[in-house]
Design an enzyme around this catalytic site. Structure first.
Site, mmCIF file in Angstrom:
data_model
loop_
_atom_site.group_PDB
_atom_site.id
_atom_site.type_symbol
_atom_site.label_atom_id
_atom_site.label_comp_id
_atom_site.label_asym_id
_atom_site.label_seq_id
_atom_site.Cartn_x
_atom_site.Cartn_y
_atom_site.Cartn_z
ATOM 1 N N PHE A 94 0.821 -1.215 0.000
ATOM 2 C CA PHE A 94 0.000 0.000 0.000
ATOM 3 C C PHE A 94 0.857 1.267 0.000
ATOM 4 O O PHE A 94 0.818 2.063 -0.950
ATOM 5 C CB PHE A 94 -0.932 -0.066 1.215
ATOM 6 C CG PHE A 94 -1.463 1.257 1.698
ATOM 7 C CD1 PHE A 94 -2.066 2.149 0.819
ATOM 8 C CD2 PHE A 94 -1.376 1.593 3.042
ATOM 9 C CE1 PHE A 94 -2.559 3.368 1.274
ATOM 10 C CE2 PHE A 94 -1.867 2.800 3.508
ATOM 11 C CZ PHE A 94 -2.448 3.695 2.619
ATOM 12 N N THR A 125 2.160 -10.155 0.899
ATOM 13 C CA THR A 125 1.017 -9.278 1.186
ATOM 14 C C THR A 125 0.889 -8.185 0.128
ATOM 15 O O THR A 125 -0.209 -7.693 -0.121
ATOM 16 C CB THR A 125 1.147 -8.616 2.576
ATOM 17 O OG1 THR A 125 2.395 -7.925 2.655
ATOM 18 C CG2 THR A 125 1.088 -9.666 3.680
ATOM 19 N N GLY A 126 1.987 -7.791 -0.485
ATOM 20 C CA GLY A 126 1.931 -6.818 -1.570
ATOM 21 C C GLY A 126 1.283 -7.420 -2.803
ATOM 22 O O GLY A 126 1.225 -8.645 -2.960
ATOM 23 N N LEU A 141 10.620 -0.354 3.400
ATOM 24 C CA LEU A 141 9.230 -0.410 3.860
ATOM 25 C C LEU A 141 8.745 -1.839 4.081
ATOM 26 O O LEU A 141 7.713 -2.025 4.721
ATOM 27 C CB LEU A 141 8.298 0.284 2.861
ATOM 28 C CG LEU A 141 8.245 1.820 2.908
ATOM 29 C CD1 LEU A 141 9.513 2.432 2.362
ATOM 30 C CD2 LEU A 141 7.042 2.349 2.149
ATOM 31 N N ALA A 142 9.438 -2.842 3.541
ATOM 32 C CA ALA A 142 8.997 -4.223 3.705
ATOM 33 C C ALA A 142 9.014 -4.592 5.184
ATOM 34 O O ALA A 142 9.981 -4.324 5.889
ATOM 35 C CB ALA A 142 9.907 -5.163 2.923
ATOM 36 N N TYR A 148 5.225 -6.251 17.689
ATOM 37 C CA TYR A 148 5.438 -5.441 16.482
ATOM 38 C C TYR A 148 6.134 -4.127 16.818
ATOM 39 O O TYR A 148 7.132 -3.757 16.188
ATOM 40 C CB TYR A 148 4.085 -5.168 15.804
ATOM 41 C CG TYR A 148 4.161 -4.123 14.715
ATOM 42 C CD1 TYR A 148 4.868 -4.366 13.542
ATOM 43 C CD2 TYR A 148 3.537 -2.885 14.862
ATOM 44 C CE1 TYR A 148 4.960 -3.405 12.543
ATOM 45 C CE2 TYR A 148 3.613 -1.924 13.877
ATOM 46 C CZ TYR A 148 4.327 -2.186 12.720
ATOM 47 O OH TYR A 148 4.425 -1.234 11.743
ATOM 48 N N VAL A 175 -8.633 1.202 9.656
ATOM 49 C CA VAL A 175 -10.058 1.433 9.870
ATOM 50 C C VAL A 175 -10.660 2.264 8.739
ATOM 51 O O VAL A 175 -11.807 2.021 8.332
ATOM 52 C CB VAL A 175 -10.298 2.101 11.247
ATOM 53 C CG1 VAL A 175 -9.667 3.488 11.304
ATOM 54 C CG2 VAL A 175 -11.786 2.179 11.552
ATOM 55 N N ARG A 233 -11.599 -3.940 22.695
ATOM 56 C CA ARG A 233 -10.565 -4.958 22.541
ATOM 57 C C ARG A 233 -9.446 -4.721 23.538
ATOM 58 O O ARG A 233 -8.953 -3.596 23.674
ATOM 59 C CB ARG A 233 -10.021 -4.947 21.110
ATOM 60 C CG ARG A 233 -11.021 -5.420 20.071
ATOM 61 C CD ARG A 233 -10.476 -5.432 18.681
ATOM 62 N NE ARG A 233 -10.276 -4.087 18.167
ATOM 63 C CZ ARG A 233 -10.042 -3.791 16.885
ATOM 64 N NH1 ARG A 233 -9.966 -4.770 16.004
ATOM 65 N NH2 ARG A 233 -9.883 -2.548 16.491
ATOM 66 N N GLY A 247 -5.923 -4.251 25.241
ATOM 67 C CA GLY A 247 -4.620 -3.825 24.751
ATOM 68 C C GLY A 247 -4.658 -2.714 23.729
ATOM 69 O O GLY A 247 -3.616 -2.272 23.247
#
Length: 300
Positions: free
Chosen positions: A11, A35-36, A77-78, A146, A189, A264, A266
């Site tokens: 993206f 994912t790309g 960016l990966a 992450y 979102v 949710r 966390g």
């Protein structure tokens, strides 16, 4: 300028590739397409961009690609960006985000790359910050693997600057949105809500919907990467708008019907970055308002 973008089929990466081509750069891309999406680069390849389908964790492949392409700037960016997967498999998250960054830094050093710019994260590194909007002086306090892996990747940039004199910079992004963001999976979102608005679907709101985020348009983010590449300053620099937007405001702006679900665990209540340092040091400021950005995203 000769530039290389890892994660360039994703993206943010594909939008950066388009911006680099627009200014006349010679652009190469590394992406394993896990994912790309190849179609994100169809127009770019037609304009001369070169895609290398490979993983950033493959030491030999990255050494060959960077050594052959000889970029002046590497935009890294990966990454593994799925917070849920990071929690379930922190070793994989670290292997990609820390190990992959180390692989790319070493390949860049060996090839004599002049500048290395990392896509990092603000909210995930700062966690539940006491000061909002949050400046770069706030101590790192990640609440997920992450955020921890991205903070560690930043330390590798500082190491290569000290040890090898490589010019490096990290950009800590807020919540990026815009065309090509996947509304499925780990989509943001705004991508999810814009998809729902187009398809006339209802949306889920977790908690009371008053949790806030700092939404920055992807075109502005691409401009920030290019500004960082033209500087010698190390950062890290926040890339955001400095403006909080509640989830309920998005629901209202897009005219959505919402179903409220339990909060949710966390989830950060308030996340907003202070971008003033990037303005002073890099001459970068966000240009696209949330209203304009939502219209562009809906049209895409």
């Amino acid at each position: 300028m000769r530039t290389l973008v890892t994660g360039g089929a994703g993206f943010i990466g594909s939008n950066l590739v388009d911006a680099l081509l627009e200014r006349g750069d010679d652009v190469s891309v590394v992406d394993d397409l896990s994912t790309g999406r190849r179609e994100n680069l169809d127009a770019a390849v037609g304009r001369g961009a070169r895609l290398h389908e490979a993983s950033i964790t493959d030491v030999e492949a990255m050494g060959t690609v960077v050594g052959t392409e000889r970029p002046e700037v590497v935009f890294h960016l990966a990454a593994q960006i799925d917070v849920r997967r990071a929690v379930e498999d922190p070793a994989f998250d670290a292997a990609v985000n820390v190990g992959g960054t180390a692989v790319m830094l070493e390949a860049a050093r060996a090839a004599g790359v002049g500048r290395f710019v990392l896509a990092s994260t603000g909210g995930a590194i700062y966690g539940e910050a006491d000061e909002v909007p949050t400046p770069e002086t706030t101590p790192a306090a990640p609440i997920s693997p992450y955020g921890t892996s991205k903070a560690a990747a930043e330390t590798y940039l500082a190491l290569y600057a000290r040890l090898h004199g490589l010019s490096t910079c990290a950009l800590r992004m807020s919540n990026v949105y815009g065309p090509r963001q996947d509304p499925l999976g780990e989509g943001g979102v705004i991508a999810i809500y814009c998809h729902a608005a187009r398809e006339r679907l209802g949306v889920k709101v977790f908690g009371d919907g008053r949790q806030t985020r700092d939404f920055v348009y992807v075109g502005d983010v691409a401009a920030a990467f290019m500004a960082a590449a033209e500087s010698e300053l190390a950062g890290p620099y926040n890339v955001g708008t400095g403006q909080e937007t509640a989830v309920l405001e998005l629901v209202e702006r897009l005219g959505l019907e919402a179903t409220f679900l339990p909060e949710r665990p966390g989830e950060v209540r308030r996340s907003c970055l202070d971008p003033s340092a990037a303005g002073e040091a890099l001459g970068w400021q966000p240009q696209v308002s949330l209203g304009d950005g939502l219209e562009r995203t809906m049209r895409a």
